[in-house]
Motif scaffolding. Sequence first.
Motif, PDB file in Angstrom:
ATOM      1  N   UNK A 172     -28.653  24.954  10.636  1.00  0.00           N
ATOM      2  CA  UNK A 172     -27.714  23.857  10.413  1.00  0.00           C
ATOM      3  C   UNK A 172     -26.588  24.321   9.488  1.00  0.00           C
ATOM      4  N   UNK A 173     -25.565  23.477   9.393  1.00  0.00           N
ATOM      5  CA  UNK A 173     -24.393  23.784   8.572  1.00  0.00           C
ATOM      6  C   UNK A 173     -24.179  22.670   7.560  1.00  0.00           C
ATOM      7  N   UNK A 174     -23.961  23.072   6.308  1.00  0.00           N
ATOM      8  CA  UNK A 174     -23.650  22.098   5.253  1.00  0.00           C
ATOM      9  C   UNK A 174     -22.252  22.344   4.714  1.00  0.00           C
ATOM     10  N   UNK A 175     -21.464  21.284   4.663  1.00  0.00           N
ATOM     11  CA  UNK A 175     -20.132  21.328   4.077  1.00  0.00           C
ATOM     12  C   UNK A 175     -20.212  20.839   2.642  1.00  0.00           C
ATOM     13  N   UNK A 176     -19.610  21.576   1.726  1.00  0.00           N
ATOM     14  CA  UNK A 176     -19.660  21.184   0.318  1.00  0.00           C
ATOM     15  C   UNK A 176     -18.409  21.654  -0.401  1.00  0.00           C
ATOM     16  N   UNK A 177     -17.909  20.807  -1.290  1.00  0.00           N
ATOM     17  CA  UNK A 177     -16.733  21.160  -2.074  1.00  0.00           C
ATOM     18  C   UNK A 177     -15.502  20.427  -1.595  1.00  0.00           C
ATOM     19  N   UNK A 178     -15.049  19.443  -2.369  1.00  0.00           N
ATOM     20  CA  UNK A 178     -13.795  18.766  -2.064  1.00  0.00           C
ATOM     21  C   UNK A 178     -13.883  17.657  -1.036  1.00  0.00           C
TER      22      UNK A 178
END
Length: 240
Positions: free
Chosen positions: A196-202
């Motif tokens: 899976x992919x996690x988006x983080x930051x902003x």
Amino acid sequence: MLPASISFESLTPEMVAKTIDHALLKPDMTVDEVIEGCRLCAKYQVASVCVKPCDVFAAAQVLQGTGVDVGTVIGFPHGNSPAQVKVFEAIKALEDGAVELDMVLNIGHLKSGLFGQVRDEIRLLVTAAKEKLPSCCVKVIFECSLLTDEEKAVACRLSEQAGADYVKTSTGFSTGGATLADLKLMRASTDPSKTHVKASGGIRTLDYLIECLQAGADRIGASTTADIIEDMKARKAAVA
């Protein structure tokens, strides 16, 4: 479970909440602020709370029985601890009540072309963590703003080969956060049935959260959780 076609119309506030790992990682955050943040997570029923390693035990106590998982960071924020130290930190976190681990890969080693060492470090932690708690989830943080596109793609392959559950864009404490281009690259560089992919930051708004999901993210690291979900509720009510 997210719909096959992601849009504002196809999502509910509950679905959005279950994509969020609520971040409580600021270095000056007090224990009372962590506890308050955990209670907010329980209120909104997010996927997990991500706290500093020193706060895992307290978070686990507050969130016991709520359905919200406790996560923490390993080798944070630079990824420079030796592999054995990261493993020790991970096992301690699991013993304290964490079930999700977001580890920072060794950025300098990746940029040095030491790909075997990078993969072996991730595999060492994944193996140790899953022997301790088979159901635990391991995410690998890349710090994409410091990497070339080629290095990001290599990091994706190494993480998948090592058995990581997620690849993650960034710590939120470096020179940049999640970009749509990076999420698309990471999704294209991994097998969706394995990683899976996690988006983080902003990620501070509902609209950008949805754009990140459309770009391939499965989880979203955010600290403006209440604003995002309340915006979703208000906008849904307005079109009802």
